[in-house]
Design an enzyme around this catalytic site. Structure first.
Site, PDB file in Angstrom:
ATOM      1  N   GLU A 171       0.846  -1.111  -0.096  1.00  0.00           N
ATOM      2  CA  GLU A 171      -0.130  -0.008   0.014  1.00  0.00           C
ATOM      3  C   GLU A 171       0.974   1.296  -0.062  1.00  0.00           C
ATOM      4  O   GLU A 171       0.691   2.048   0.882  1.00  0.00           O
ATOM      5  CB  GLU A 171      -1.096  -0.151   1.170  1.00  0.00           C
ATOM      6  CG  GLU A 171      -1.991  -1.246   1.087  1.00  0.00           C
ATOM      7  CD  GLU A 171      -3.186  -0.991   1.803  1.00  0.00           C
ATOM      8  OE1 GLU A 171      -3.093  -0.542   3.020  1.00  0.00           O
ATOM      9  OE2 GLU A 171      -4.332  -1.840   1.624  1.00  0.00           O
ATOM     10  N   GLU A 273      -5.913  -7.454  -2.446  1.00  0.00           N
ATOM     11  CA  GLU A 273      -6.538  -7.801  -1.198  1.00  0.00           C
ATOM     12  C   GLU A 273      -8.175  -7.307  -1.465  1.00  0.00           C
ATOM     13  O   GLU A 273      -8.525  -6.093  -1.977  1.00  0.00           O
ATOM     14  CB  GLU A 273      -6.117  -6.701  -0.108  1.00  0.00           C
ATOM     15  CG  GLU A 273      -4.726  -6.655   0.390  1.00  0.00           C
ATOM     16  CD  GLU A 273      -4.196  -5.991   1.530  1.00  0.00           C
ATOM     17  OE1 GLU A 273      -5.069  -5.475   2.208  1.00  0.00           O
ATOM     18  OE2 GLU A 273      -2.903  -6.100   1.604  1.00  0.00           O
TER      19      GLU A 273
END
Ligand code: CA
Length: 566
Positions: A171, A273
């Protein structure tokens, strides 16, 4: 939806009247993965898993039998304190990843390695450098990162892991390994990609590289990161996206971002995800991240099945190459928090152990504890596989499960798809900011128009405040020439170190003042105070925020909005 089904039936009848109506096909080469990073800590905590027949089983074997063809495993450089005590969250170091990857390979599953380049959780709000890299210059970090990546990947492959892709950073929308400059971050990612390619070439393997981004509602920032990767010459094959429907907008938005990245940056794209709750109950006495949901699916086993199936279908139709479910095996250690505590501490099966506080005092602090994801696993609280797992088997077999409907198209959560925003220069991006008035009755207004994308909700610039003294001020804009009608107003706010704070979003219309209190919690946790049903009759409306907090509080305000709804 009935219309769609009717169309399908009509098409089938019209196409070949003698042939049976075929089930909707699904691309067989689409990667179907599950993140299993916590599994060894779970097993060491005594957690049991069962197969569809009710027999006790290796969770990885249950996944493999369910058609899962990849696992994803995160790697923290050194998730231990000076005494060797694990930080928790699975204590995911290289040896844990190597063991999981080897076990998965023996079951025929490949591995996506997810390097965080931190000693504990890395996400948009925290990208701490590993302890061993403290004080290093960006150049030194590049070298250290290259060396760490080679060594860790070799260890995992030597153990028998079948690694087909490596994720360089987790991320990384705003930074990595303690570096927040976008180009510096891109150069670090480039070094990691180079390490992966060098190891693969030396061993005669093909291993893909990817970068992992989140916050797909802010596509301008994703563009900046991908442009920077190109500028840094990163040999990055793919882009993995986080997509949690309760945070990241509609499936349409996901499809648009996937298509955009494929066409503009020519990279493979996959969902790195996603997850959805099968219940809103908590299974281990430690509260969950998602305790309530609104959206197209209920918090039920059927809702979870439908979410993952629809994410896979939307992603595949948009040209993505796969999807990974996150936290799929992170079930409760047990139902009783008091009994779980010593196990979480000793085995690292909670989200964080107390030993992580020293490394990450801001995000762990005194909030260490159990699993905040147990209601989103693919196994129930007792370890029995849920419906979503069975459905994966059908996707893997090349057909989309019958009876799983696409959700009704919903309104996108992004401002760009809403009605016309009547606020002038709503995100402070234009240099002429005369329409914004900042004032204080007690002293100076300690603010600047800060040019820093990570602190902005949209674009690069936000109204930023911080002071060594107590603060009490307002910032507002008065809109004129409005049509009579009903309006809705909102703004975005983030910040922290809020002591004695009273934060108020307000609107003044027709002499009436409408207020919505809100509170900053931590960096990049955006609050979105909103006021609806505001009547406007005199053509004028003032929108603003009142910030009152003690010295050393900080934050940004951005993307004010006033929309006529009726
Ligand atoms: Ca829990």
């Amino acid at each position: 939806m009935k219309k769609v089904l009717l169309c399908l039936v009509v098409i089938c009848i019209l196409s070949i009247s003698a042939a049976p109506c075929l089930a909707e096909s699904f691309p067989e080469d689409f990667i179907l993965g599950v993140d299993v990073s916590e599994l060894i800590a779970q097993e060491q905590s005594g957690v049991k898993y069962y197969d569809a027949g009710g027999g006790e089983a290796d969770a990885l074997a249950v996944l493999a039998q369910s058609g899962v063809d990849r696992i994803r495993v995160r790697v923290w450089n050194d998730p231990h304190d000076a005494e060797g005590r694990g930080y928790g969250g699975g204590n995911c170091d290289t040896s844990v990843a190597a063991a999981l990857s080897a076990r998965a390979a023996a079951l025929g599953m490949g591995t996506l390695i997810d390097f965080h380049y931190s000693d504990f959780w890395a996400d948009p709000t925290r990208q701490l450098a590993p302890k061993a890299w403290a004080g290093m210059s960006p150049e030194e970090k590049r070298e250290a990162l290259y060396g760490f990546t080679c060594k860790a990947l070799d260890e995992i492959l030597d153990a028998g892991g079948d690694v087909d892709m490596v994720q360089v950073g987790n991320e990384t929308n705003y930074g990595m390994a303690g570096e927040t400059d976008t180009l510096v971050m891109a150069e670090l990612i480039a070094a990691g990609c180079r390490a992966v390619k060098d190891v693969a070439a030396r061993r005669g393997l093909e291993i893909k590289t990817c970068v992992h981004l989140t916050d797909i509602l802010k596509s301008s920032r994703i563009a900046e990161v991908l442009d920077a990767l190109d500028a840094a010459g990163a040999d990055c094959d793919a882009v993995g996206l986080s997509y949690y429907p309760y945070w990241h907008g509609s499936l349409d938005r996901l499809a648009r971002v996937i298509s955009d990245i494929r066409t503009t940056w020519k990279r493979d794209v996959f969902v790195a995800e996603t997850a959805w709750p099968f219940t809103l109950e908590d299974g281990d006495g430690w509260g969950n991240v998602i305790g309530d949901v609104s959206g197209p699916w209920p918090a039920s086993p059927e809702g979870q099945l439908s979410e993952f199936m629809n994410v896979c279908r939307t992603a595949a139709q948009a040209g993505a190459v796969g999807a990974y479910y996150w936290g799929g095996i992170w079930t409760p250690v047990g139902p009783d928090a008091d009994e779980n505590w010593p196990i979480w501490e000793k085995r690292g099966s909670g989200w964080a152990a107390s030993f992580a506080t020293g490394y990450d005092p801001d995000n762990v602090g005194e909030d260490y504890g159990g699993c905040a994801w147990d209601n989103q696993a693919l196994f129930d609280f007792e370890g029995r596989p849920l419906e979503a797992l069975n459905a994966i088997r059908q996707l893997a077999g090349g057909s989309f499960p019958e009876g799983v409907e696409a959700p009704e198209p919903e309104e996108d959560a992004s401002a760009e798809d809403e009605g016309e925003n009547l606020v002038l220069n709503p995100g402070f991006e234009d240099a002429d900011r005369a329409m914004w008035i900042a004032k204080s009755e007690t002293g100076e207004v300690p603010f600047d128009y800060q040019d820093y994308a990570a602190d902005a909700h949209g674009g690069d610039i936000a109204f930023h405040y911080w002071s060594k003294s107590d603060m009490d001020f307002t910032v507002e804009q008065t809109l004129t020439g409005l049509e009579d009608g009903i309006y809705e107003a909102s703004a975005w706010s983030q910040g922290g170190d809020m002591k004695d704070a009273e934060l108020t979003f307000y609107v003044i219309s027709g002499g009436e003042r409408y207020e919505q209190p809100f509170m900053n919690t931590s960096w990049a946790n955006w609050q979105n105070p909103m006021i609806s049903d505001i009547p406007v009759t005199g053509g004028e409306l003032t929108v603003g925020a009142h910030i009152k907090c003690a010295a050393l509080g900080w934050g940004t305000l951005d993307d004010f909005s006033v929309i006529k709804v009726k």
